[in-house]
Design an enzyme around this catalytic site. Structure first.
Site, PDB file in Angstrom:
ATOM      1  N   LYS A   1      -8.518  -7.862 -15.356  1.00 39.71           N
ATOM      2  CA  LYS A   1      -9.349  -8.800 -16.096  1.00 39.71           C
ATOM      3  C   LYS A   1     -10.747  -8.209 -16.277  1.00 39.71           C
ATOM      4  O   LYS A   1     -11.250  -7.515 -15.379  1.00 39.71           O
ATOM      5  CB  LYS A   1      -9.436 -10.131 -15.351  1.00 39.71           C
TER       6      LYS A   1
ATOM      7  N   ASN B   1     -12.508  -5.127  11.704  1.00 41.93           N
ATOM      8  CA  ASN B   1     -11.482  -4.080  11.619  1.00 41.93           C
ATOM      9  C   ASN B   1     -11.667  -3.111  10.458  1.00 41.93           C
ATOM     10  O   ASN B   1     -10.700  -2.641   9.863  1.00 41.93           O
ATOM     11  CB  ASN B   1     -10.077  -4.695  11.561  1.00 41.93           C
TER      12      ASN B   1
ATOM     13  N   HIS C   1      -5.993  17.030   4.026  1.00 40.92           N
ATOM     14  CA  HIS C   1      -4.928  18.008   3.806  1.00 40.92           C
ATOM     15  C   HIS C   1      -4.785  18.264   2.310  1.00 40.92           C
ATOM     16  O   HIS C   1      -5.106  17.407   1.493  1.00 40.92           O
ATOM     17  CB  HIS C   1      -3.585  17.496   4.348  1.00 40.92           C
TER      18      HIS C   1
ATOM     19  N   ALA D   1      -7.051  -8.398  -2.786  1.00 35.38           N
ATOM     20  CA  ALA D   1      -6.494  -8.095  -1.466  1.00 35.38           C
ATOM     21  C   ALA D   1      -5.265  -7.200  -1.578  1.00 35.38           C
ATOM     22  O   ALA D   1      -4.434  -7.358  -2.474  1.00 35.38           O
ATOM     23  CB  ALA D   1      -6.126  -9.386  -0.751  1.00 35.38           C
TER      24      ALA D   1
END
Length: 199
Positions: free
Chosen positions: A192, A100, A129, A169
């Site tokens: 970190k 995906n 845009h 994530a």
């Protein structure tokens, strides 16, 4: 790894790119302009299906005078949607991208060597845009070597991610990330320093 290849489609792609190192898996939608150029120095696999999982629609669209360069062994899993606009350039080093992927290249995107990019990642080098008349719509993206990008990450225009960096994530990367750092958040900031990671 190579089962489920459609021989006709693989042959078609080999003819279009003059390369036998490219493997497109079943039901991949290809739209390659006659002036588009693909150069593959090593092995490129596109639309790989995870074992025992459903196959997701996968596509590669290359417009006039677009350029795809694959420098090392690179694998992209099922469900990817890649679009390379007119005169734009996409460079892939080595590594893999999970299922995906949404990648839209309007100017230039470069991904380094030995990268690990997870599922549901968006990489887009253009806003398409303007918010004001002085804003540049598109700007190149560069992802360094040995970068690990977690699932559901969005990488926006003009960003450089340094070698060895880790993007957590769900992050949105809209600014440069230094090498060997862990970045997270919306927008992503360094959490970190001096990180190392293993596959």
């Amino acid at each position: 790894m190579l089962k489920n290849i459609n021989p006709l489609q693989t042959f078609y792609m080999s003819v279009k790119t003059r390369s036998k190192k490219i493997r497109f898996y079943r039901n991949v939608h290809l739209h390659l302009n006659k002036q588009a150029k693909v150069e593959c120095k090593n092995r490129f696999e596109f639309g790989i299906q995870y074992p025992n999982e459903i196959y997701l629609p996968t596509q590669l669209v290359m417009k006039q005078d677009s350029y795809l360069l694959v420098q090392g062994d690179f694998a992209i899993f099922t469900g990817a949607r890649i679009s390379i606009d007119r005169h734009a350039k996409l460079v892939l080093g080595s590594g893999y991208i999970g299922s995906n992927l949404r990648l839209c290249c309007f100017e230039a995107i470069e991904i380094g060597y030995d990268v690990a990019i997870s599922e549901h990642v968006t990489i887009r080098d253009s806003d398409n845009h303007k918010l004001n008349s002085n804003q540049k719509i598109s700007s190149p993206i560069k992802i360094g070597d040995r970068v690990w990008i977690g699932m559901n990450v969005t990488i926006l225009k003009g960003v450089t991610i340094g070698n060895g960096a880790v993007i957590a994530a769900g992050s949105v990367v809209n600014r440069d990330i230094p090498p060997k750092t862990l970045a997270a958040g919306v927008p992503a900031i360094v959490k970190k320093h001096d990180v190392t990671w293993e596959k």
